[in-house]
Design a protein around this motif. Sequence first.
Motif, PDB file in Angstrom:
ATOM      1  N   VAL A  50       0.848  -1.202   0.000  1.00  0.00           N
ATOM      2  CA  VAL A  50       0.000   0.000   0.000  1.00  0.00           C
ATOM      3  C   VAL A  50       0.876   1.242   0.000  1.00  0.00           C
ATOM      4  O   VAL A  50       0.630   2.200  -0.742  1.00  0.00           O
ATOM      5  CB  VAL A  50      -0.974  -0.002   1.200  1.00  0.00           C
ATOM      6  N   ARG A  51       1.929   1.241   0.811  1.00  0.00           N
ATOM      7  CA  ARG A  51       2.849   2.382   0.838  1.00  0.00           C
ATOM      8  C   ARG A  51       3.544   2.564  -0.503  1.00  0.00           C
ATOM      9  O   ARG A  51       3.731   3.679  -0.972  1.00  0.00           O
ATOM     10  CB  ARG A  51       3.896   2.200   1.939  1.00  0.00           C
ATOM     11  N   GLU A  52       3.928   1.443  -1.135  1.00  0.00           N
ATOM     12  CA  GLU A  52       4.543   1.537  -2.457  1.00  0.00           C
ATOM     13  C   GLU A  52       3.559   2.127  -3.453  1.00  0.00           C
ATOM     14  O   GLU A  52       3.935   2.932  -4.306  1.00  0.00           O
ATOM     15  CB  GLU A  52       4.988   0.157  -2.937  1.00  0.00           C
ATOM     16  N   ALA A  53       2.299   1.726  -3.359  1.00  0.00           N
ATOM     17  CA  ALA A  53       1.272   2.234  -4.277  1.00  0.00           C
ATOM     18  C   ALA A  53       1.103   3.740  -4.115  1.00  0.00           C
ATOM     19  O   ALA A  53       0.848   4.451  -5.101  1.00  0.00           O
ATOM     20  CB  ALA A  53      -0.055   1.519  -4.039  1.00  0.00           C
ATOM     21  N   GLN A  54       1.262   4.238  -2.911  1.00  0.00           N
ATOM     22  CA  GLN A  54       1.135   5.678  -2.685  1.00  0.00           C
ATOM     23  C   GLN A  54       2.198   6.463  -3.451  1.00  0.00           C
ATOM     24  O   GLN A  54       2.009   7.632  -3.739  1.00  0.00           O
ATOM     25  CB  GLN A  54       1.257   5.994  -1.188  1.00  0.00           C
ATOM     26  N   ASN A  55       3.285   5.813  -3.772  1.00  0.00           N
ATOM     27  CA  ASN A  55       4.373   6.464  -4.512  1.00  0.00           C
ATOM     28  C   ASN A  55       4.518   5.885  -5.917  1.00  0.00           C
ATOM     29  O   ASN A  55       5.607   5.885  -6.486  1.00  0.00           O
ATOM     30  CB  ASN A  55       5.686   6.311  -3.741  1.00  0.00           C
ATOM     31  N   ALA A  56       3.431   5.399  -6.455  1.00  0.00           N
ATOM     32  CA  ALA A  56       3.454   4.775  -7.780  1.00  0.00           C
ATOM     33  C   ALA A  56       3.885   5.778  -8.847  1.00  0.00           C
ATOM     34  O   ALA A  56       3.644   6.976  -8.737  1.00  0.00           O
ATOM     35  CB  ALA A  56       2.077   4.223  -8.117  1.00  0.00           C
ATOM     36  N   GLU A  57       4.515   5.250  -9.869  1.00  0.00           N
ATOM     37  CA  GLU A  57       5.003   6.081 -10.967  1.00  0.00           C
ATOM     38  C   GLU A  57       3.935   6.356 -12.009  1.00  0.00           C
ATOM     39  O   GLU A  57       4.093   7.275 -12.824  1.00  0.00           O
ATOM     40  CB  GLU A  57       6.213   5.400 -11.611  1.00  0.00           C
TER      41      GLU A  57
END
Length: 83
Positions: A50-57
């Motif tokens: 979820v945290r990675e998705a918040q910084n998705a490209e």
Amino acid sequence: MAKSNDTIAEFSLEFAKSVVFLYMDLVSQEKEYVMSKQLLRSGTGIGALVREAQNAESTADFIHKLSLAQKECAESQYWLELI
């Protein structure tokens, strides 16, 4: 720390904390090691994705990361049912 308006991140963090406490309890009581370790991995992986998705490209990257988090949820449910 999750933003106050970010419900998914908050829930995934709280779930991860609960999984860690359950894992620690099971291990300390020498009740279970294999399935609880699998649960620990999948249960804490949800919040990380979820945290990675918040910084998705991109939007596609965002969707992909959240779909992986959903798979981790399903896996966690499986391990909880077995435990």
